[in-house]
Design a protein around this motif. Structure first.
Motif, PDB file in Angstrom:
ATOM      1  N   THR A  93       0.906  -1.165  -0.091  1.00  0.00           N
ATOM      2  CA  THR A  93       0.050  -0.010  -0.001  1.00  0.00           C
ATOM      3  C   THR A  93       0.863   1.328   0.137  1.00  0.00           C
ATOM      4  OG1 THR A  93      -1.611  -1.108   1.236  1.00  0.00           O
ATOM      5  CG2 THR A  93      -1.798   1.197   1.145  1.00  0.00           C
ATOM      6  N   SER A  95       0.397   4.983   0.348  1.00  0.00           N
ATOM      7  CA  SER A  95      -0.243   6.146   0.623  1.00  0.00           C
ATOM      8  C   SER A  95      -0.173   7.399  -0.125  1.00  0.00           C
ATOM      9  CB  SER A  95      -0.080   6.690   2.323  1.00  0.00           C
ATOM     10  OG  SER A  95       1.063   7.454   2.458  1.00  0.00           O
ATOM     11  N   ASN A 126      -5.361  -1.610  -7.162  1.00  0.00           N
ATOM     12  CA  ASN A 126      -6.497  -1.015  -6.677  1.00  0.00           C
ATOM     13  C   ASN A 126      -7.689  -1.834  -7.279  1.00  0.00           C
ATOM     14  OD1 ASN A 126      -4.996   1.132  -5.620  1.00  0.00           O
ATOM     15  ND2 ASN A 126      -5.102   2.258  -7.501  1.00  0.00           N
ATOM     16  N   ASP A 146      -2.294   8.104  -7.375  1.00  0.00           N
ATOM     17  CA  ASP A 146      -3.676   8.912  -7.537  1.00  0.00           C
ATOM     18  C   ASP A 146      -3.425  10.511  -8.003  1.00  0.00           C
ATOM     19  OD1 ASP A 146      -6.244  10.302  -7.517  1.00  0.00           O
ATOM     20  OD2 ASP A 146      -6.593   9.712  -5.245  1.00  0.00           O
ATOM     21  N   ALA A 150      -5.703  11.658  -3.286  1.00  0.00           N
ATOM     22  CA  ALA A 150      -6.668  11.412  -2.202  1.00  0.00           C
ATOM     23  C   ALA A 150      -6.744   9.994  -1.928  1.00  0.00           C
ATOM     24  CB  ALA A 150      -8.107  11.838  -2.840  1.00  0.00           C
ATOM     25  N   THR A 151      -6.535   9.074  -2.556  1.00  0.00           N
ATOM     26  CA  THR A 151      -6.611   7.365  -2.296  1.00  0.00           C
ATOM     27  C   THR A 151      -5.349   6.682  -2.447  1.00  0.00           C
ATOM     28  OG1 THR A 151      -7.278   6.774  -4.400  1.00  0.00           O
ATOM     29  CG2 THR A 151      -9.136   7.453  -3.043  1.00  0.00           C
ATOM     30  N   PRO A 152      -5.258   5.888  -1.483  1.00  0.00           N
ATOM     31  CA  PRO A 152      -3.900   5.171  -1.589  1.00  0.00           C
ATOM     32  C   PRO A 152      -3.920   4.008  -2.604  1.00  0.00           C
ATOM     33  CG  PRO A 152      -5.295   4.279   0.106  1.00  0.00           C
ATOM     34  CD  PRO A 152      -6.007   5.456  -0.495  1.00  0.00           C
TER      35      PRO A 152
END
Length: 158
Positions: A93, A95, A126, A146, A150-152
């Motif tokens: 992941t 961030s 994703n 992204d 805003a999203t990991p």
């Protein structure tokens, strides 16, 4: 490429033209910049990540303009990397970057090299199937950041 379970003493040999062995803990995430003439030589839109599964791991990358003292005023970008290993599933992941600094790349992608003894059956980024290459014990793939930060980004190898 040899694996050792410690704590223990390890006898090692290395070629004379090398500085010595490199020991890496399972779960390590090592970001690497491309070769440059000096710090800040060019903007880094693609960051290499070398990842060693086998245990959970984390790494936090702090970036600044590398020229001023603006980092003292909080002008930095922070990216957190987390890897999790659960049986035969490995998850990485990334961030979203937080913060900003002068000259920061607008977009970023990550060229990943995950060290695995066997090729995975699949890769999802994703939640979507993605292409990967397996060669010499490394799974290679690219994860885009992204654009809205805003999203990991999540890569899942199974």
């Amino acid at each position: 490429g040899a694996e050792t379970v410690g704590p223990c003493w390890v006898a090692n040999e290395y070629p004379e033209d090398r500085g010595g062995p490199l020991f890496v803990r399972a779960g390590a995430i090592i970001p690497q910049w491309p070769p440059m003439l000096h710090v800040g030589h060019r903007s880094v839109e693609t960051l290499d990540l070398e990842v060693f599964p086998g245990a959970d791991g984390e790494f936090t990358l702090y970036e600044d303009d590398s020229e001023s003292l603006e980092h003292l005023a909080g002008k930095v970008a922070v990216t957190r990397f987390i890897c999790r290993q659960q049986r035969k599933i490995f998850e990485l992941t990334i961030s979203p970057r937080t913060g900003e600094y002068a000259g920061m790349p607008k977009r970023r992608s990550f060229a990943c090299r995950v060290h695995l003894a066997q090729p995975p059956k699949s890769l999802q980024i994703n939640g979507q199937p993605a292409e990967f290459f397996y060669e010499e014990g490394q799974v290679r793939f690219t994860i885009p950041e992204d654009p809205a930060r805003a999203t990991p980004a999540v890569a899942r190898l199974a």
